[in-house]
Structure formats: C-alpha cells, structure tokens
Design an enzyme around this catalytic site. Structure first.
Site, short mmCIF file in Angstrom:
data_model
loop_
_atom_site.label_atom_id
_atom_site.label_comp_id
_atom_site.label_asym_id
_atom_site.label_seq_id
_atom_site.Cartn_x
_atom_site.Cartn_y
_atom_site.Cartn_z
N HIS A 38 0.84 -1.27 -0.08
CA HIS A 38 -0.21 0.18 0.05
C HIS A 38 0.86 1.13 -0.07
O HIS A 38 2.04 1.13 0.52
CB HIS A 38 -0.76 0.09 1.23
N THR A 104 -5.74 -5.72 -9.80
CA THR A 104 -6.18 -4.46 -10.36
C THR A 104 -5.70 -3.33 -9.61
O THR A 104 -5.94 -2.07 -10.27
CB THR A 104 -7.06 -4.42 -11.15
N GLY A 105 -5.67 -3.38 -8.48
CA GLY A 105 -5.38 -2.30 -7.46
C GLY A 105 -6.59 -1.48 -7.29
O GLY A 105 -7.67 -1.60 -7.41
N GLU A 106 -6.23 -0.29 -6.36
CA GLU A 106 -7.28 0.58 -5.63
C GLU A 106 -6.64 1.93 -6.10
O GLU A 106 -5.61 2.28 -6.00
CB GLU A 106 -7.41 0.55 -4.16
N ASN A 109 -4.10 3.90 -3.88
CA ASN A 109 -2.88 3.83 -3.69
C ASN A 109 -2.18 4.29 -5.16
O ASN A 109 -1.21 4.58 -5.37
CB ASN A 109 -2.41 2.35 -3.70
N GLY A 173 -14.26 -10.70 -7.96
CA GLY A 173 -15.68 -10.70 -8.89
C GLY A 173 -15.39 -11.79 -9.66
O GLY A 173 -14.27 -12.36 -10.19
N ALA A 176 -12.79 -11.10 -12.53
CA ALA A 176 -11.20 -10.98 -12.14
C ALA A 176 -10.80 -12.77 -11.86
O ALA A 176 -9.81 -13.14 -12.00
CB ALA A 176 -11.04 -10.42 -10.64
#
Length: 318
Positions: A38, A104-106, A109, A173, A176
């Site tokens: 993070h 795939t991240g947020e 960050n 999901g 993903a």
C-alpha cells in the site's frame, strides 16, 4: 494439504513492528508470510504505509519463511518492468521462496501520480499485459515490448529469479476470477467464495492453488476486540466497488461512518473463543484453499501468537 501463514498489514504497523511479528509468527508455528502493498493506509487510525519491497528485503534477513505480496498492483504506481526487478530481487533474497500476488489495484494507492483511474475492464487489460511483460523479464533475457499500455526497450534483469517465480492473481468478482484462471499461477481471494473458485477453475485454474486469508482480533475482552476491529478495519465491510474507487483515507473514513459496530461484530472473528477462531479458518480449508493467512487486528500480538501456537493451529493440524 492447507498451510497456514501470518498476514503482515503494512497499513497498520511500523517496519519494526512488522519484523517483530514475522519472528513471532515463525515461533508460533506459522509456515509462511503474506504482506500487503500500500501507498496509503485505509484510514488515519491505521497510520502506516512502509514500502513493501524494503520490508521484503528486511524479512529475508529476519526469518526463513516464504513470502507473498497480497497484493501488488504492477500497472500504474510502478511500471511492470520495475515491479519485475523488485520481485526478482525478492525471489533471490528469499532463495526462491517468494511469490508475487498481483491485482488491478485501488485508486487509494494507484492515483497518487495523478494518473486517470480507469474502469475495471481497462485495469484488467493493463494487468494482463503487465503480467506478460514481467514473465518475459523473469527469464533473464533481453526483451523489448510494445503493447497497448506498456513499452519496454532493451531491458534485461541481470539478477533474475533462479527458477519460475509464481504470479498469483487476485479475483474478487467473476471477471477477475476468470482472468486469474487464464493468466495466473493461482487465485488470491480473501473470502471462501465457492462461486469465485469455481469460475477460476473453469477458466483454466484447475490444479492451481487458491490463496487467501482473514483478519481476526484476539482479545480476552470480546467487546474491546470488536471496538478495535471497528476502529481500525471498518473498510472491509464497505459494499461493492467502494474499496477500488475511493481515492483517499479521508474518503474511506467518511464512507466507514455507514459501517456499524454490529456489522463488524458479525463479520469479524473477535474475542478469545478458540472454536470460533478455528471455525473461521477452517471455512477456508473446507473451501479448498492451499494457503490461508491470518492477521491480528490491533496491538495485542503477544496474546494472539500464544493462542494460535498453543490452541488454534494445533486444532487445525497446522
């Protein structure tokens, strides 16, 4: 057979505390480590965010356990070529006991360099191309790549992994999970979700490992444990895609006002009931997970490690 690891939360602890936890985890009988990647914590109450690659270097000298990132986003904040170099060095430092978990991240960050935050389908395409680039570089050969999202020219990792470096893909999901089955060496998912695991298997994940974990709060005072979990990790109870699209800890704090203490009490294993802790971990075992990582919420790590060493892990056969 399922192996049990300890989850190091970079969002919540200082570098020194994380190293201490790693040593305690090994002494308590955990056989591997996971660590988050993070730039920001989820909220200011957590209050930390050490660089994961520095932490992995330190962990390689502190303990002899395998380490996996849960998870790294190799698409925006770090170019996949740079991520590949970091992962390859980590693998060498850990004598091949390193695995790269990717996702795939947020926005929390990945937006920090001012880049546009793409929708999921685009992020998934970026991740697929990033994994392709990294795997080419892991061979140690000089490569060039001109793709839809990334360009690499005359790049070679002179310190390449000695053997194949596993790349496990996060899937929360259906799309993903299918991507993980198609391009990943394994699936990372934080809940014992049989539907996601089935989609992963059907998309090419048959015979590949499923990896995940949970956070708990061990405390002899259950009400205090619930308070601690509600203060530090209410974000885990946020619905839908909020965890992917909110950009700052302040936004998560605002959204978390909708998360009630009762929701946390019902969702997070809190207190010192051994059977509750065993049951929470066993749900992952029963779902077919090969690796399960448990993280303790809050500062009372000594009691947690003692309880898991003497009671919980033995009951699980760990």
């Amino acid at each position: 057979m399922t192996s049990f690891g300890y989850f190091l939360a970079c969002e919540e602890f200082t570098p020194g505390q994380l190293l201490d936890q790693a040593r305690r985890a090994r002494a308590a009988g955990f056989s591997r480590l996971a660590i988050s990647d993070h730039f920001h914590p989820w909220n200011d109450a957590q209050g930390n965010s050490p660089l994961v690659w520095s932490m992995i270097g330190a962990l390689s000298q502190a303990v002899d356990l395998p380490v996996i990132t849960l998870v790294t986003c190799p698409t925006m904040r770090l170019h996949p070529a740079v991520t590949a170099q970091a992962a390859a060095t980590s693998s060498r430092l850990l004598d091949g006991r390193f695995a790269l978990g990717v996702g795939t991240g947020e926005a929390l960050n990945e937006h920090v360099l001012g880049d546009r935050w793409p929708p999921f389908d685009e992020r998934a395409e970026m991740l697929e191309e990033a994994v392709e680039v990294m795997r080419k570089l892991f061979t140690g050969r000089q490569i060039s790549h001109r793709g839809q999202y990334y360009t690499v020219e005359n790049a070679r990792l002179y310190t390449a992994p000695h053997a194949r470096l596993p790349v496990h893909v996060s899937g929360f999901g259906p799309k993903a999970a299918e991507l993980a089955g198609r391009i990943g060496d394994g699936l990372v998912t934080m809940g014992p979700d049989q539907e996601a695991i089935g989609r992963f298997r059907d998309a090419g994940g048959e015979g590949k490992p499923v990896i995940g974990g949970l956070k708990v709060c061990w405390d002899e005072d259950r009400e205090k444990a619930v308070d601690t979990a509600h203060r530090l990790w209410p974000t885990e109870q946020l619905p839908g895609e909020l965890n992917q699209i909110l950009p700052t800890p302040a936004h998560f704090e605002q959204a978390s006002q909708l998360v009630t203490r009762r929701q946390v009490a019902e969702a997070v294993t809190c207190g010192d009931d051994v059977e509750e802790h065993v049951g929470a971990v066993r749900a992952y075992v029963d779902a077919g997970f090969e690796e399960v990582y448990v993280g303790q919420i809050g500062p009372d790590n000594e009691a947690f490690f003692a309880a898991y060493r003497d009671k919980v892990l033995p009951a699980l056969g760990g």
